[in-house]
Design a protein around this motif. Sequence first.
Motif, PDB file in Angstrom:
ATOM      1  N   GLY A 185       0.664   9.006  -1.754  1.00  0.00           N
ATOM      2  CA  GLY A 185       0.309   7.806  -0.719  1.00  0.00           C
ATOM      3  C   GLY A 185       0.066   6.525  -1.550  1.00  0.00           C
ATOM      4  N   CYS A 186      -0.627   5.621  -1.213  1.00  0.00           N
ATOM      5  CA  CYS A 186      -0.667   4.201  -1.348  1.00  0.00           C
ATOM      6  C   CYS A 186      -1.325   3.902  -2.642  1.00  0.00           C
ATOM      7  CB  CYS A 186      -1.187   3.449  -0.156  1.00  0.00           C
ATOM      8  SG  CYS A 186      -0.341   3.526   1.290  1.00  0.00           S
ATOM      9  N   VAL A 187      -2.633   4.904  -3.056  1.00  0.00           N
ATOM     10  CA  VAL A 187      -2.962   4.671  -4.292  1.00  0.00           C
ATOM     11  C   VAL A 187      -2.107   5.157  -5.276  1.00  0.00           C
ATOM     12  CG1 VAL A 187      -5.101   5.301  -5.906  1.00  0.00           C
ATOM     13  CG2 VAL A 187      -5.403   4.990  -3.208  1.00  0.00           C
ATOM     14  N   ALA A 188      -1.315   6.223  -5.134  1.00  0.00           N
ATOM     15  CA  ALA A 188      -0.355   6.746  -6.002  1.00  0.00           C
ATOM     16  C   ALA A 188       0.565   5.812  -6.243  1.00  0.00           C
ATOM     17  CB  ALA A 188       0.409   8.088  -5.432  1.00  0.00           C
ATOM     18  N   GLN A 189       1.203   4.847  -5.250  1.00  0.00           N
ATOM     19  CA  GLN A 189       2.135   4.039  -5.272  1.00  0.00           C
ATOM     20  C   GLN A 189       1.575   2.708  -6.183  1.00  0.00           C
ATOM     21  OE1 GLN A 189       5.369   4.356  -4.072  1.00  0.00           O
ATOM     22  NE2 GLN A 189       5.883   2.782  -5.394  1.00  0.00           N
ATOM     23  N   GLN A 190       0.431   2.366  -5.954  1.00  0.00           N
ATOM     24  CA  GLN A 190      -0.131   1.321  -6.464  1.00  0.00           C
ATOM     25  C   GLN A 190      -0.449   1.220  -7.965  1.00  0.00           C
ATOM     26  OE1 GLN A 190      -3.312  -0.535  -4.123  1.00  0.00           O
ATOM     27  NE2 GLN A 190      -4.601  -0.185  -6.107  1.00  0.00           N
ATOM     28  N   GLU A 191      -1.485   2.544  -8.273  1.00  0.00           N
ATOM     29  CA  GLU A 191      -1.787   2.679  -9.448  1.00  0.00           C
ATOM     30  C   GLU A 191      -0.981   3.360 -10.485  1.00  0.00           C
ATOM     31  OE1 GLU A 191      -5.105   1.656 -10.517  1.00  0.00           O
ATOM     32  OE2 GLU A 191      -4.602   0.380  -8.832  1.00  0.00           O
TER      33      GLU A 191
END
Length: 496
Positions: A87-93
């Motif tokens: 999800g989004c934390v994976a994509q961002q970090e």
Amino acid sequence: MSGVPQPRAQKTFYLETFGCQMNVHDSEKVVGTLLEEGYQQVDSIEKADLILYNTCSIRDKAEQKVFHRLADYKKLQAEGKKFGVLGCVAQQEGEKIFERAPHVSLVCGSASYTKLPEMLVQLDGKSRAADSGAADSGFLASLAMTNAGEGLGNEELTSLGSADETVRRSTDNLVRITGLDDRQTDKCFETEFTARTNPHRGYITIIEGCDKFCAYCVVPFTRGKERSRTSHSVLAEARQMADLGYSEIQLLGQNVNSYRDPSGNKSFAELLVAVGEVAGIRRVRFTTSHPRDFGRDIVEAIDARPALCNHVHLPVQSGSTRLLDAMQRLYTREQYLERIAWMKAARREISITTDVIVGFPGETEADFSQTLSLLDEVGYDGVFSFKYSARPNTPALKLDDAIPEEEKSRRLEVLMARQREIQVARYKRYVGIGCEVMVEGYNDSRAQWIGRTSQNKTLNFTVSAGPVPVVGSYVSVLVTRSFPNSLVGEMVGLVG
Ligand code: 5AD
Ligand code: SF4
């Protein structure tokens, strides 16, 4: 026994989801994909071989929750459990997650879910190789170059077929796999293996990503560019769900009403109508709408078609045009209120809910009081209010005039208190009125059935006589009491 292949016990996974409905629905697809790959879902971390977090990064607090979870269960790595961040934390970090939480083996952003099956094979295959100490030392040397898509000396790596995936072995012999497509992906996560959790109402994603770039928002960076599915594929999924017994469909998208049919056939309003016409579908919802793209045709469609639920979630974020401009929201207070006026002029009473951010950089007392006056003017049935949280990559990071945390908290409390008063008055209006609800369940401790109205209000009810309702069916309820967030009533009868 040597040489005789032993059947491997079925691999198990535990998945926890954070964040919005898009994430909840992505998780249903991830679960479907894992089940298809032979995994079994379990309900506790203790029973799982693979622990997955589908993460949210919309506000800092949501992101921190994930890292706390990972820290809490780090010790289980010693038992051979593997951890994945989706999800989004994976994509961002991205790969930074491996530095912050070295026991994580898999990092996969939402744009790469279609590659999950291959990544799981990699994870499983590589960790078995690691377990048996059979890792190829040359493999390690080749890995450093995989991000550039060069020097792939390993068959299994090239089988991933993309330059943006990396398989890496850390010094502690953990296998690390990332799948992080960039913002430019055209792919939607379409899969036939969706494990929907509710057998009566289900989500369909019609548009993914966002091109709006509101100054505070991380979504355009985590979910990529805006891309719509064809109306043909959306309708096929709706028919399939209706055949399975679903009667309520919720169309999802970050900006659901920015929908552009790639086959050029249907506008968003026409798609709503078409889904509502699918035999067996009694309710169609949609979320979230962006005010800039909210056309009058949506209101007309709701007015004309009882299958379209009379509820619109239309995030305003602020009541001050000055602040809306700073937020890059692409509309003024007046333009927003014009859309509200369209809804108020409809024959059906359309329930309106919204999102508000308090304490955006530079928000003055005057800006804030305009937000309060907007609440009065609109008369929302629900407001999700948030303190501004600075997010990586976003334009608002560069703005001065940060509002102190205590002041944000104060404004949030003032706003919530004002909205509570509004809701007390609004919900009271339903006492004495009959509403149709979908039966969602039974609350043992309250001895009440749980129902939901077309306007998306919770209407809990008792049954003093007559047939016992069935979950997923529709019944008629007379409202007898109201609260700021829910209604209570008595069942009048079944609805055919
Ligand atoms: N800080 C606070 N709230 C935010 N939202 C989005 N980004 C931020 C942020 N950086 C809120 C908006 C949006 C909702 C889903 O989350 O109100 O509509
Ligand atoms: Fe974020 Fe704005 Fe896109 Fe909504 S429209 S997802 S708030 S950038």
